[in-house]
Design an enzyme around this catalytic site. Structure first.
Site, PDB file in Angstrom:
ATOM      1  N   SER A  95       6.364   2.077  -5.476  1.00 40.27           N
ATOM      2  CA  SER A  95       5.250   3.027  -5.526  1.00 40.27           C
ATOM      3  C   SER A  95       5.643   4.444  -5.900  1.00 40.27           C
ATOM      4  CB  SER A  95       4.517   3.036  -4.184  1.00 40.27           C
ATOM      5  OG  SER A  95       3.737   1.883  -4.056  1.00 40.27           O
ATOM      6  N   PHE A 156      -1.076 -12.853  -4.427  1.00 34.67           N
ATOM      7  CA  PHE A 156      -0.090 -13.685  -3.734  1.00 34.67           C
ATOM      8  C   PHE A 156      -0.765 -14.335  -2.519  1.00 34.67           C
ATOM      9  CE2 PHE A 156       2.180 -10.317  -5.929  1.00 34.67           C
ATOM     10  CZ  PHE A 156       3.110 -11.042  -6.665  1.00 34.67           C
ATOM     11  N   TYR A 200      -4.647   3.471   1.577  1.00 33.66           N
ATOM     12  CA  TYR A 200      -3.725   3.290   0.458  1.00 33.66           C
ATOM     13  C   TYR A 200      -4.019   1.984  -0.270  1.00 33.66           C
ATOM     14  CZ  TYR A 200       0.872   3.516  -1.816  1.00 33.66           C
ATOM     15  OH  TYR A 200       1.902   3.585  -2.710  1.00 33.66           O
ATOM     16  N   SER A 201      -4.167   2.054  -1.584  1.00 40.77           N
ATOM     17  CA  SER A 201      -4.473   0.876  -2.384  1.00 40.77           C
ATOM     18  C   SER A 201      -3.779   0.955  -3.732  1.00 40.77           C
ATOM     19  CB  SER A 201      -5.985   0.745  -2.600  1.00 40.77           C
ATOM     20  OG  SER A 201      -6.276  -0.300  -3.510  1.00 40.77           O
ATOM     21  N   ASN A 202      -2.993  -0.061  -4.043  1.00 35.78           N
ATOM     22  CA  ASN A 202      -2.320  -0.108  -5.334  1.00 35.78           C
ATOM     23  C   ASN A 202      -3.297  -0.196  -6.494  1.00 35.78           C
ATOM     24  OD1 ASN A 202       0.583  -0.235  -4.500  1.00 35.78           O
ATOM     25  ND2 ASN A 202      -0.166  -2.001  -3.381  1.00 35.78           N
ATOM     26  N   GLY A 339       8.724   3.664  -1.957  1.00 37.17           N
ATOM     27  CA  GLY A 339       8.086   2.447  -2.419  1.00 37.17           C
ATOM     28  C   GLY A 339       9.060   1.302  -2.456  1.00 37.17           C
TER      29      GLY A 339
END
Length: 418
Positions: A95, A156, A200-202, A339
């Site tokens: 990250s 996943f 938090y979000s990718n 990250g």
């Protein structure tokens, strides 16, 4: 089951994690970073060795204090052969990639092609249609207040069943960024757009990469290479186009809290599953140079940097636009990111003036045991990593003061960092 509870409470939106959380409790005021310290090279060497001795396979670090520089490594890059880890090795930095992407977006803000507080639907109406596209702004993507869930668990799925087999099965799968965004938008919303604390979000940074492509007409990787990586003078940093890492690098071992025993090597991996949210490969020296260039105004102007360093609470962090701040009581405030991807963790922190810096990389992840609530227990590795980071950033603290008691006062290890 414990893994499912862990995913639900800790990793539901943050799979790109590093093992040592370096989030300090809030304190009134901000201490100035002291300018009198010099590098204690034997102490840095000893503290890095302590990380390996605590159980980390391999760890390497780069430290700067003004014009002084130290770099070191301890342990092995390959468990089977005993090949040693070396300071200049390349690493997937997870990250930390978000800072690179945020810089690219802010450069386009400076050019007038993007407005921070404009709805993202103005730019990507087909990707984020309807009410969400109208309510979520570019700023909300970058500071994780969009309310968009994370796509990672959908990518996943076995992780929700307490199995890590998806990690192996999807090793060479190629995913398009738009597909990742669809997964994130289909996940439960984490809050109303703009509400704090953020989550938090990718997926936010996958969207940011697509936004960058829309306004520049270039692939995000090509733009970031030319206008961020090359502009910062980074010689060993790139966004990969294949599952393989170019140049010397360690093998990267993932334990997933004991589900993978022995830990499995994931150094060969298709990183399309995280795109511009976490696929950058770099070295610890390059990371220090990158943050020094950013904070020194070489990549964006003062107004943009002021926006990037305006923080809101996000998942226990003081998060800006692709960068967070960390207050170390009695030592000062530091800026950077951390990250990880499967098997590799990295953290990079810098004083606001860029004079005091540390970047550390490790090649074993999620080695901790879980408690009865499914949360990682403090591991001696965590404490040793934090001690090395403190030794690098706060060398004026006496060696006798770096112990578990001192660390637990200054740092929190009860969550995974992002």
């Amino acid at each position: 089951m414990r893994i499912a509870r862990l995913l639900g409470t800790v990793l539901g939106t943050t799979l790109l994690t590093a093992t040592a959380v370096l989030t300090a409790p809030a304190h009134a005021g901000t201490a100035a970073v002291r300018d009198t310290a010099t590098l204690d090279r034997p102490a840095l060497r000893d503290s890095l060795d302590a990380v390996h001795e605590a159980g980390m396979y391999g760890v390497f670090s780069s430290v700067r204090d003004g014009g002084e520089r130290w770099t070191g490594a301890s342990g092995v890059a390959d468990v089977a052969t005993g090949r040693p880890v070396t300071p200049g090795m390349r690493q997937r930095v997870g990250s930390i990639s978000k800072t690179f992407t945020a810089v690219g977006v802010m450069q386009q803000v400076e050019r007038g092609r993007i407005r921070l507080d404009a709805p993202v639907g103005d730019y990507l109406p087909e990707l984020i249609p309807g009410e969400r596209g109208r309510e979520i702004t570019v700023r909300m993507l970058l500071n994780h207040t969009s309310g968009i869930g994370d796509h990672v668990l959908s990518a996943f799925p076995s992780l929700l069943q307490g199995s890590a087999e998806s990690l192996e099965e999807e090793r060479f799968r190629s995913l398009r960024p738009a597909e990742l965004v669809r997964m994130g938008l289909a996940a439960p919303a984490t809050g109303r757009p703009g509400s704090v604390p953020g989550s938090y979000s990718n997926t936010n940074y996958v969207i940011a990469g697509l936004l960058l492509e829309k306004v520049t007409g270039q692939k995000a990787g090509a733009y970031l290479t030319r206008h961020v990586i090359d502009r910062a003078g980074l010689r060993h940093t790139y966004l990969p186009r294949s599952p393989y890492i170019k140049g010397p690098h360690p093998r990267m071992y993932e334990s997933w809290f004991g589900l993978l025993d022995p830990p499995r090597d994931f150094s060969v991996y298709d990183m399309s599953w995280v795109s511009t949210a976490g696929s950058v490969v770099s070295t610890t020296d390059d990371l220090n140079r990158f943050y020094r260039s950013l904070l020194g105004g070489k990549l964006v102007g003062k107004a943009s940097l002021d926006e990037m360093t305006r923080t809101v609470p996000v998942s226990g962090l003081d998060y800006g636009l692709g960068i967070y701040s960390l207050e170390l009581p009695g030592c000062g405030r530091f800026w950077g990111h951390d990250g990880a991807v499967f098997g590799a963790g990295t953290i990079a922190l810098s004083s606001r003036d860029g004079k005091r810096q540390v970047a550390l990389a490790q090649n074993l992840m999620k080695y901790q045991e879980l408690d009865e609530n499914g949360r990682p227990k403090l591991h001696p590795i965590d404490e040793a990593i934090a001690a090395h980071v403190l030794r690098a950033l706060c060398p004026e603290v006496p060696a006798s003061g770096i112990n578990r008691s001192r660390l637990t006062e200054s740092l929190r290890f009860d969550q995974l960092s992002h």
